[in-house]
Design a protein around this motif. Structure first.
Motif, PDB file in Angstrom:
ATOM      1  N   LEU A  27       0.850  -1.189   0.000  1.00 29.17           N
ATOM      2  CA  LEU A  27       0.000   0.000   0.000  1.00 29.17           C
ATOM      3  C   LEU A  27       0.889   1.244   0.000  1.00 29.17           C
ATOM      4  N   PHE A  28       0.512   2.219  -0.809  1.00 29.40           N
ATOM      5  CA  PHE A  28       1.256   3.463  -0.932  1.00 29.40           C
ATOM      6  C   PHE A  28       0.266   4.626  -0.839  1.00 29.40           C
ATOM      7  N   GLU A  29       0.553   5.598   0.001  1.00 29.45           N
ATOM      8  CA  GLU A  29      -0.289   6.793   0.077  1.00 29.45           C
ATOM      9  C   GLU A  29       0.575   8.012  -0.217  1.00 29.45           C
ATOM     10  N   THR A  74      -4.399   6.635  -2.239  1.00 32.71           N
ATOM     11  CA  THR A  74      -3.799   5.385  -1.795  1.00 32.71           C
ATOM     12  C   THR A  74      -3.844   4.394  -2.947  1.00 32.71           C
ATOM     13  N   LYS A  75      -2.719   3.750  -3.195  1.00 32.96           N
ATOM     14  CA  LYS A  75      -2.632   2.737  -4.241  1.00 32.96           C
ATOM     15  C   LYS A  75      -2.260   1.409  -3.607  1.00 32.96           C
ATOM     16  N   THR A 119      -7.063   1.628  -6.312  1.00 35.52           N
ATOM     17  CA  THR A 119      -6.779   3.015  -5.923  1.00 35.52           C
ATOM     18  C   THR A 119      -7.951   3.567  -5.129  1.00 35.52           C
ATOM     19  N   ALA A 120      -7.635   4.406  -4.168  1.00 34.63           N
ATOM     20  CA  ALA A 120      -8.656   5.123  -3.400  1.00 34.63           C
ATOM     21  C   ALA A 120      -8.220   6.580  -3.291  1.00 34.63           C
ATOM     22  N   GLU A 180      -8.030   0.205   3.183  1.00 32.91           N
ATOM     23  CA  GLU A 180      -9.030  -0.846   3.007  1.00 32.91           C
ATOM     24  C   GLU A 180      -9.685  -0.782   1.632  1.00 32.91           C
ATOM     25  N   LEU A 181     -10.026   0.423   1.213  1.00 32.34           N
ATOM     26  CA  LEU A 181     -10.692   0.580  -0.079  1.00 32.34           C
ATOM     27  C   LEU A 181      -9.763   0.214  -1.228  1.00 32.34           C
ATOM     28  N   ALA A 182      -8.530   0.708  -1.204  1.00 35.88           N
ATOM     29  CA  ALA A 182      -7.574   0.383  -2.262  1.00 35.88           C
ATOM     30  C   ALA A 182      -7.268  -1.112  -2.281  1.00 35.88           C
ATOM     31  N   ALA A 183      -7.086  -1.714  -1.100  1.00 36.48           N
ATOM     32  CA  ALA A 183      -6.808  -3.148  -1.024  1.00 36.48           C
ATOM     33  C   ALA A 183      -7.992  -3.963  -1.531  1.00 36.48           C
TER      34      ALA A 183
END
Length: 95
Positions: free
Chosen positions: A13-15, A21-22, A39-40, A55-58
């Motif tokens: 995860l990367f923000e 967030t990716k 992505t979020a 959570e959303l990106a994952a």
């Protein structure tokens, strides 16, 4: 014939500073590797809660990977001579 396998899943995860967030999800089956992406974006008016973006990106990366895995199994089943399912569950393999 019974068998046991272990597949490896890695999630990164990367923000960034802009609130994006990716997620990068890798499934390694030992013979195949699939990568899902998600992505979020945090709306500027919303509170920045990193856990929600994670959570959303994952979740989106997992959905992406799941679609790829189902397409792979569909091709594999067709390769065994089964007819194309045209949107049905993979050639009679119920969920």
């Amino acid at each position: 014939m019974p068998h046991t396998l272990e597949w490896t899943v890695r999630l990164q995860l990367f923000e960034d500073d802009a609130g994006t967030t990716k997620a990068h999800l890798i499934l390694d089956t030992g013979t195949t590797e699939l990568t899902g992406h998600g992505t979020a974006h945090c709306h500027p008016a919303d509170s920045n809660v990193p856990e929600i973006g994670d959570e959303l990106a994952a979740g989106r990366a997992m959905n992406d990977l799941a679609r790829q895995l189902l397409k792979t199994v569909e091709r594999d089943i067709e390769g065994m001579g089964a007819p194309r399912s045209h949107g049905r569950e993979a050639a009679g393999w119920p969920m």
